[in-house]
Write an enzyme that holds these catalytic residues in place. Structure first.
Site, short mmCIF file in Angstrom:
data_model
loop_
_atom_site.label_atom_id
_atom_site.label_comp_id
_atom_site.label_asym_id
_atom_site.label_seq_id
_atom_site.Cartn_x
_atom_site.Cartn_y
_atom_site.Cartn_z
N GLY A 35 -61.82 7.66 -107.20
CA GLY A 35 -61.00 6.51 -107.59
C GLY A 35 -61.49 5.85 -108.87
N GLU A 61 -63.18 18.02 -111.37
CA GLU A 61 -63.36 17.85 -109.93
C GLU A 61 -62.12 18.37 -109.21
OE1 GLU A 61 -63.12 14.14 -107.98
OE2 GLU A 61 -61.49 13.39 -109.21
N ARG A 68 -56.40 16.49 -101.31
CA ARG A 68 -55.40 15.64 -100.65
C ARG A 68 -54.16 15.58 -101.51
NH1 ARG A 68 -55.75 11.47 -104.40
NH2 ARG A 68 -57.85 11.19 -105.18
P1 ADP Z 1 -55.04 10.06 -107.77
O1 ADP Z 1 -55.53 11.15 -108.64
O2 ADP Z 1 -54.26 10.51 -106.61
O3 ADP Z 1 -54.44 8.94 -108.53
P2 ADP Z 1 -57.18 8.31 -107.39
O4 ADP Z 1 -58.53 8.84 -107.76
O5 ADP Z 1 -56.56 7.30 -108.25
O6 ADP Z 1 -56.33 9.57 -107.17
O7 ADP Z 1 -57.28 7.79 -105.92
C1 ADP Z 1 -56.16 7.59 -105.09
C2 ADP Z 1 -56.42 6.41 -104.23
O8 ADP Z 1 -57.54 6.62 -103.42
C3 ADP Z 1 -56.65 5.17 -105.01
O9 ADP Z 1 -56.09 4.11 -104.30
C4 ADP Z 1 -58.16 5.08 -105.06
O10 ADP Z 1 -58.60 3.76 -105.18
C5 ADP Z 1 -58.53 5.68 -103.72
N1 ADP Z 1 -59.77 6.43 -103.71
C6 ADP Z 1 -59.98 7.66 -104.18
N2 ADP Z 1 -61.22 8.08 -103.96
C7 ADP Z 1 -61.86 7.10 -103.31
C8 ADP Z 1 -63.17 6.91 -102.78
N3 ADP Z 1 -64.09 7.85 -102.86
N4 ADP Z 1 -63.45 5.76 -102.19
C9 ADP Z 1 -62.51 4.82 -102.09
N5 ADP Z 1 -61.27 4.93 -102.54
C10 ADP Z 1 -60.93 6.04 -103.15
P1 ADP Z 2 -62.92 10.34 -109.94
O1 ADP Z 2 -63.42 11.12 -108.77
O2 ADP Z 2 -63.34 8.93 -109.90
O3 ADP Z 2 -61.47 10.55 -110.15
P2 ADP Z 2 -63.34 12.07 -112.25
O4 ADP Z 2 -64.50 12.96 -112.43
O5 ADP Z 2 -62.05 12.70 -111.89
O6 ADP Z 2 -63.71 10.95 -111.18
O7 ADP Z 2 -63.17 11.23 -113.59
C1 ADP Z 2 -62.22 10.19 -113.69
C2 ADP Z 2 -61.86 10.02 -115.15
O8 ADP Z 2 -63.01 9.70 -115.92
C3 ADP Z 2 -61.29 11.26 -115.83
O9 ADP Z 2 -59.90 11.37 -115.61
C4 ADP Z 2 -61.64 11.04 -117.27
O10 ADP Z 2 -60.73 10.19 -117.92
C5 ADP Z 2 -62.98 10.35 -117.17
N1 ADP Z 2 -64.05 11.33 -117.24
C6 ADP Z 2 -64.71 11.89 -116.22
N2 ADP Z 2 -65.65 12.75 -116.65
C7 ADP Z 2 -65.57 12.76 -117.99
C8 ADP Z 2 -66.29 13.42 -119.03
N3 ADP Z 2 -67.29 14.27 -118.76
N4 ADP Z 2 -65.96 13.14 -120.31
C9 ADP Z 2 -64.98 12.27 -120.60
N5 ADP Z 2 -64.27 11.62 -119.68
C10 ADP Z 2 -64.56 11.84 -118.38
MG MG Z 3 -60.54 12.37 -110.56
#
Ligand code: ADP
Ligand code: ADP
Ligand code: MG
Length: 453
Positions: free
Chosen positions: A164, A289, A293
């Site tokens: 998130g 990543e 879901r």
């Molecule tokens: P998407 O790619 O579907 O937009 P997000 O990363 O924005 O995914 O997460 C979707 C929802 O789940 C959001 O409401 C986010 O705040 C929540 N969420 C995702 N991962 C976690 C986590 N590890 N802990 C708490 N909330 C999470």
């Molecule tokens: P989450 O599980 O919170 O969604 P992600 O690894 O998907 O975490 O990263 C969320 C966002 O953060 C990405 O969509 C991107 O915009 C930024 N981000 C993550 N890793 C990198 C990276 N190595 N370099 C630049 N931006 C990044």
């Molecule tokens: Mg992500």
């Protein structure tokens, strides 16, 4: 299909979305609701509703025992977790398995493996798919200093269990490393109950491109095209679209194939998303990543492919083969989604709970609104402030942009402050219209945008 009654273990728009998919399949749905959601649209639309606890999420939507008790009481034979809440908790999938309740998602082991960013990177590393240059687990400041020197600044410190957009910290030079390192571990422990952190090279001029996959768990995997989610604030998506603008055929083919390679390697079952970061300066992409879901932005893929991804999820969990082969999947046109929240954009996007007096979403050709809101809806402070997702489709990207501008102009909500005015301004910016934004664009332009509010 061997599912006849689905417990919807979530709330808001995604609960409504899952109930609609159950209806489309002719199976029953049960809304698992907190006391705050007893009169929600989901509770009214589902065939029945069951109360799982008081309003605070920790005592209802995040309480595995309460959710399972709801499933038992309602006689459901399957559970859909939606997104957020318990959707990526291996413990819920495991508990469902143990009770003979079908979890609509992958198995607990896959959720655990891909939910840990370090494990996911390790799983992908041997497959010939590039992974963002980064470190292993960082245990102390000495490790951090060494890793940063090897990777090169700017770096991101990330929580292995993060999600998130939380648990990510940028460090632009050696000066800021000690502080960021100290904070990152403590914050990760507080937010995720796991203080494992590691480092990645920060890709400065980047686009977020992700690929939707469907797998049957028996080796059949299809990719359902990609989405671009580069418009982000605090590493969280604000606007998403499909297909990804200016990805190019060559990189597009490679990135979609990489997602299939990964999903096949882990025998992926159900719907999932493989996220990549595209380095625009280097002209290459890296695995970021995998989300095990349904995602918030799944409708843009549905709009351009005609597939119902939630129906597919339930069918797969019900033991049906994939309803489509790769050769059946084609995309048509362009779709864009924006997330409408009850927040004050001008005030740091602070949540603004309250009661909606008039809820008048736009209607018309190429417009879809996924929402749980109605006239009189009470937006409580307990949950995420997402009110609706506005999704538009056009034959071309520019037609979709124009439709999005019109639909936002026509969207009327009174009683609570929403991000609609901010989004109206955003979708008129030339960089967005041209489809040329990177992941830092929104943060860099936020102050200028706020002046226009
Ligand atoms: P998407 O790619 O579907 O937009 P997000 O990363 O924005 O995914 O997460 C979707 C929802 O789940 C959001 O409401 C986010 O705040 C929540 N969420 C995702 N991962 C976690 C986590 N590890 N802990 C708490 N909330 C999470
Ligand atoms: P989450 O599980 O919170 O969604 P992600 O690894 O998907 O975490 O990263 C969320 C966002 O953060 C990405 O969509 C991107 O915009 C930024 N981000 C993550 N890793 C990198 C990276 N190595 N370099 C630049 N931006 C990044
Ligand atoms: Mg992500």
């Amino acid at each position: 299909m061997n599912i006849s009654r689905v417990l919807v273990a979530n709330r808001g728009e995604i609960a409504v979305r899952v109930i609609k998919a159950c209806r489309a399949l002719g199976i029953e749905s049960v809304a698992a609701c907190s006391e705050a959601d007893a009169d929600s649209m989901a509770a009214q639309m589902a065939d029945s509703a069951v109360t799982i606890g008081p309003p605070p999420p920790a005592e209802s939507y995040l309480d595995i025992d309460a959710v399972l008790a709801g499933a038992e009481k309602s006689g459901a034979d399957a559970l859909h977790p939606g997104y957020g809440f318990l959707a990526e908790r291996p413990g819920l999938a495991r508990a469902c398995e143990a009770r003979g309740l079908k979890f609509i998602g992958p198995d607990a082991q896959t959720i655990a493996r891909m939910g840990n960013k370090l494990e996911a990177r390790a799983a992908v590393a041997g497959l010939g798919v590039p992974v963002v240059p980064g470190s292993n687990r960082i245990a102390n400041l000495g490790d951090a200093v060494q890793a940063a020197a090897e990777i090169g600044y700017p770096v991101l410190i990330k929580a292995a269990a993060g999600g998130g957009g939380r648990g990510i910290k940028i460090v632009t030079g050696a000066d800021g490393l000690a502080d960021a390192f100290a904070m990152a571990g403590a914050e990760a422990r507080g937010a995720f109950g796991d203080d494992t952190i590691y480092m990645e090279r920060a890709i400065v001029n980047a686009r977020h491109v992700e690929v939707q996959v469907l797998g049957d768990g028996a080796g059949n995997v299809v990719q359902v095209g990609e989405r671009d989610c580069s418009l982000q604030r605090r590493y969280q998506k604000v606007v998403e679209e499909a297909p990804a603008p200016s990805l190019g055929d060559e990189m597009g083919d490679e990135i979609r194939a990489a997602a299939v390679t990964i999903a096949r390697h882990i025998d992926y079952e159900n719907a999932g998303t493989v996220e990549f970061i595209v380095d625009r300066d280097a002209g290459r992409f890296y695995f970021l990543e995998m989300n095990t879901r349904i995602q918030v932005e799944h409708p843009v893929t549905e709009m351009v492919t005609g597939l119902d991804l939630v129906v597919e999820q339930i069918r797969i969990a019900g033991g049906e083969p994939l309803s489509v082969a790769q050769s059946d999947i084609a995309t048509d046109g362009h779709a864009i989604e924006c997330r409408i929240t009850a927040e004050a954009a001008a005030d740091g996007f602070q949540p603004r709970p309250g009661r909606i007096t008039h809820w008048r979403p736009p209607q018309g050709e190429g417009i879809r609104v996924d929402s749980h809101c109605r006239d009189g809806e009470l937006v409580t402070p307990y949950y995420d402030s997402l009110l609706a997702k506005l999704i538009v489709k056009g034959r071309t990207r520019i037609e979709a942009v124009a439709r999005l501008q019109e639909a936002l102009a026509a969207f009327v909500v009174t009683g609570v402050e929403t991000t609609i005015p901010f989004l109206r301004l955003l979708v008129c910016q030339l960089d967005f219209v041209k489809g040329s934004v990177n992941t830092r664009w929104l943060e860099s332009n936020l102050d200028a945008l706020k002046e226009g509010l």
